[in-house]
Scaffold this motif. Structure first.
Motif, PDB file in Angstrom:
ATOM      1  N   LYS A  38     -12.413 -24.900  20.167  1.00 48.15           N
ATOM      2  CA  LYS A  38     -11.629 -23.573  19.534  1.00 48.15           C
ATOM      3  C   LYS A  38     -12.613 -22.468  19.030  1.00 48.15           C
ATOM      4  O   LYS A  38     -12.348 -21.563  19.208  1.00 48.15           O
ATOM      5  CB  LYS A  38     -10.790 -24.208  18.343  1.00 48.15           C
ATOM      6  CG  LYS A  38      -9.673 -25.000  18.623  1.00 48.15           C
ATOM      7  CD  LYS A  38      -8.816 -25.231  17.329  1.00 48.15           C
ATOM      8  CE  LYS A  38      -7.610 -23.997  17.256  1.00 48.15           C
ATOM      9  NZ  LYS A  38      -7.109 -23.899  18.369  1.00 48.15           N
ATOM     10  N   GLN A  42     -12.598 -18.969  21.009  1.00 50.49           N
ATOM     11  CA  GLN A  42     -12.437 -17.447  20.245  1.00 50.49           C
ATOM     12  C   GLN A  42     -13.462 -16.634  20.446  1.00 50.49           C
ATOM     13  O   GLN A  42     -13.460 -15.348  20.552  1.00 50.49           O
ATOM     14  CB  GLN A  42     -12.203 -18.001  18.728  1.00 50.49           C
ATOM     15  CG  GLN A  42     -11.159 -18.490  18.350  1.00 50.49           C
ATOM     16  CD  GLN A  42     -10.569 -18.740  16.922  1.00 50.49           C
ATOM     17  OE1 GLN A  42     -11.316 -18.211  16.152  1.00 50.49           O
ATOM     18  NE2 GLN A  42      -9.588 -19.592  16.647  1.00 50.49           N
ATOM     19  N   GLN A 134     -12.627 -22.315  12.331  1.00 53.26           N
ATOM     20  CA  GLN A 134     -11.475 -23.100  12.844  1.00 53.26           C
ATOM     21  C   GLN A 134     -11.842 -24.396  12.058  1.00 53.26           C
ATOM     22  O   GLN A 134     -12.659 -24.597  11.172  1.00 53.26           O
ATOM     23  CB  GLN A 134     -11.414 -23.162  14.393  1.00 53.26           C
ATOM     24  CG  GLN A 134     -11.577 -22.101  15.125  1.00 53.26           C
ATOM     25  CD  GLN A 134     -13.302 -21.588  15.081  1.00 53.26           C
ATOM     26  OE1 GLN A 134     -13.857 -22.695  15.406  1.00 53.26           O
ATOM     27  NE2 GLN A 134     -13.188 -20.236  15.367  1.00 53.26           N
ATOM     28  N   THR A 162      -8.288 -19.718  11.500  1.00 53.28           N
ATOM     29  CA  THR A 162      -7.249 -20.471  12.367  1.00 53.28           C
ATOM     30  C   THR A 162      -7.280 -21.893  11.843  1.00 53.28           C
ATOM     31  O   THR A 162      -8.417 -22.686  12.185  1.00 53.28           O
ATOM     32  CB  THR A 162      -7.667 -20.526  13.808  1.00 53.28           C
ATOM     33  OG1 THR A 162      -7.695 -19.226  14.108  1.00 53.28           O
ATOM     34  CG2 THR A 162      -6.382 -21.200  14.718  1.00 53.28           C
ATOM     35  N   VAL A 181      -4.397 -17.467  10.351  1.00 57.97           N
ATOM     36  CA  VAL A 181      -3.652 -17.311  11.594  1.00 57.97           C
ATOM     37  C   VAL A 181      -3.096 -18.725  12.178  1.00 57.97           C
ATOM     38  O   VAL A 181      -3.700 -19.287  12.963  1.00 57.97           O
ATOM     39  CB  VAL A 181      -4.494 -16.708  12.705  1.00 57.97           C
ATOM     40  CG1 VAL A 181      -3.504 -16.298  14.022  1.00 57.97           C
ATOM     41  CG2 VAL A 181      -5.031 -15.310  12.131  1.00 57.97           C
ATOM     42  N   ASN A 183      -0.611 -21.259  13.898  1.00 59.71           N
ATOM     43  CA  ASN A 183       0.819 -21.533  14.421  1.00 59.71           C
ATOM     44  C   ASN A 183       2.146 -22.036  13.618  1.00 59.71           C
ATOM     45  O   ASN A 183       1.814 -22.600  12.692  1.00 59.71           O
ATOM     46  CB  ASN A 183       0.891 -22.215  15.795  1.00 59.71           C
ATOM     47  CG  ASN A 183       0.623 -23.499  15.627  1.00 59.71           C
ATOM     48  OD1 ASN A 183       1.045 -24.248  14.815  1.00 59.71           O
ATOM     49  ND2 ASN A 183      -0.009 -24.222  16.913  1.00 59.71           N
ATOM     50  N   GLY A 245      -3.563 -19.668  21.673  1.00 65.63           N
ATOM     51  CA  GLY A 245      -4.067 -19.460  20.162  1.00 65.63           C
ATOM     52  C   GLY A 245      -5.119 -18.728  19.867  1.00 65.63           C
ATOM     53  O   GLY A 245      -5.410 -18.034  19.186  1.00 65.63           O
ATOM     54  N   ASP A 246      -6.264 -19.451  20.760  1.00 65.68           N
ATOM     55  CA  ASP A 246      -7.535 -19.011  20.524  1.00 65.68           C
ATOM     56  C   ASP A 246      -7.646 -17.521  21.021  1.00 65.68           C
ATOM     57  O   ASP A 246      -8.565 -16.831  20.262  1.00 65.68           O
ATOM     58  CB  ASP A 246      -8.703 -19.914  21.032  1.00 65.68           C
ATOM     59  CG  ASP A 246      -8.309 -21.300  20.506  1.00 65.68           C
ATOM     60  OD1 ASP A 246      -8.177 -21.360  19.131  1.00 65.68           O
ATOM     61  OD2 ASP A 246      -8.775 -22.359  21.073  1.00 65.68           O
ATOM     62  N   ALA A 249      -6.298 -15.118  18.584  1.00 69.20           N
ATOM     63  CA  ALA A 249      -7.120 -14.966  17.385  1.00 69.20           C
ATOM     64  C   ALA A 249      -8.385 -14.296  17.508  1.00 69.20           C
ATOM     65  O   ALA A 249      -8.555 -13.404  16.685  1.00 69.20           O
ATOM     66  CB  ALA A 249      -7.512 -16.218  16.883  1.00 69.20           C
TER      67      ALA A 249
END
Length: 303
Positions: A38, A42, A134, A162, A181, A183, A245-246, A249
């Motif tokens: 992650k 990002q 993260q 995240t 951030v 989900n 998602g990464d 972000a």
């Protein structure tokens, strides 16, 4: 500059019609090894979206470590603070269904040895406009990085968290976060609220700004004292949702550091995620700034 304090893995990705149930064997149709994690994801997303980006983390002294390092460097990420430690690098076993859905098992490896930012890491964090965090590193390490950012004085970096994998968040971490951030599933796990708007409101009781991503339904943004803003997702055919998602972000952090207002920043991040899900892999799926800008131009900036 954006700094990212986080995990770096090698993703072992199997592609199949559907994931096996417990005790079941299915036949896949492809296999790939792709650098991921992650944090690294990002960092790549932010660098490709146009930001000068530095990555802080660890890889092992195995054969995978140099591959992960090279992939980050090739994406334009500064890897001078990526250290090599004895033992294996982090690994993620990923099963991707033909529908684009995925399931993931992460084995921390070198990531589990990170106890916090070193003195030189702190110097990088304090020079940054934003710090991305993260939860694939030990929690104490994440808290220490957030603490370092918060202690940076008046011009301290914005801390963007995240919260994945979802877990209980220490008060000290939340006190240092400017933007969270999650989900919708992570938001529900953290707040106990399954309704995204209620989850958003609960998050805003602890942090100044929040974005709850809703997959194909877009994203919900809120800040204290203002009404929530919903930005729909761009409608595309998903091939692989790994690291969407990464991507979101990383691109969102770039947009915010460039001074884009929230709604425009969400559209920018959504465009980056929409491009990524149309491609296979994690870091390999992430779009460049020119691709994001072109996508927004063609779409008129609207989903």
């Amino acid at each position: 500059m954006i700094s990212v304090f986080g995990s770096a893995n090698m993703d072992l990705v199997a592609y199949t019609g559907r994931a096996p149930a417990l005790g079941e064997t299915v036949t896949g149709h492809a296999f790939r090894t792709i650098p991921g994690g992650k944090g690294a994801n990002q960092a790549v997303a932010a660098a490709r979206a146009g930001a000068r980006t530095a990555f802080i983390g660890a890889v092992g002294d195995d054969a995978l470590g140099p591959q992960i390092r090279a992939a980050l460097a090739d994406a334009g990420v500064d890897v001078s603070r990526l250290r090599t430690v004895p033992g294996p690098s982090g690994i993620a076993h990923i099963v991707v269904e033909d529908s684009g859905g995925n399931s993931i098992i992460v084995i921390p490896g070198a990531n589990g040895t990170v106890t916090g930012p070193a003195e030189d890491d702190v110097a990088v964090i304090r020079r940054s406009a934003a710090l991305l965090l993260q939860l694939e590193l030990p929690m104490d390490a994440v808290v220490a990085a957030a603490r370092a950012a918060r202690a940076s004085g008046r011009e301290r970096p914005a801390v963007v968290l995240t919260p994945a994998p979802a877990r209980e968040l220490p008060a000290e971490l939340l006190q240092a976060v400017d933007l969270i951030v999650p989900n919708e599933h992570e938001a529900a796990a953290i707040t106990g609220e399954t309704d995204p708007e209620k989850a958003l409101a609960a998050l805003l009781a602890t942090v100044p700004e929040a974005v709850v991503t809703l997959g194909g339904e877009g994203a919900l943004y809120g800040s204290r004292g203002s009404a929530p803003v919903h930005v729909p997702a761009f409608k595309v055919e998903a091939t692989d949702t790994t690291a969407a998602g990464d991507t979101f972000a990383g691109a969102l952090a770039v947009a915010r550091t460039e001074g884009m207002p929230p709604e425009r920043a969400l559209r920018f991040a959504s465009a980056a995620a929409a491009l990524s899900v149309q491609r296979e892999g994690a870091s390999t799926s992430m779009p460049t700034r020119s691709e994001i800008d072109a996508f927004l131009t063609v779409s008129g900036g609207n989903p």
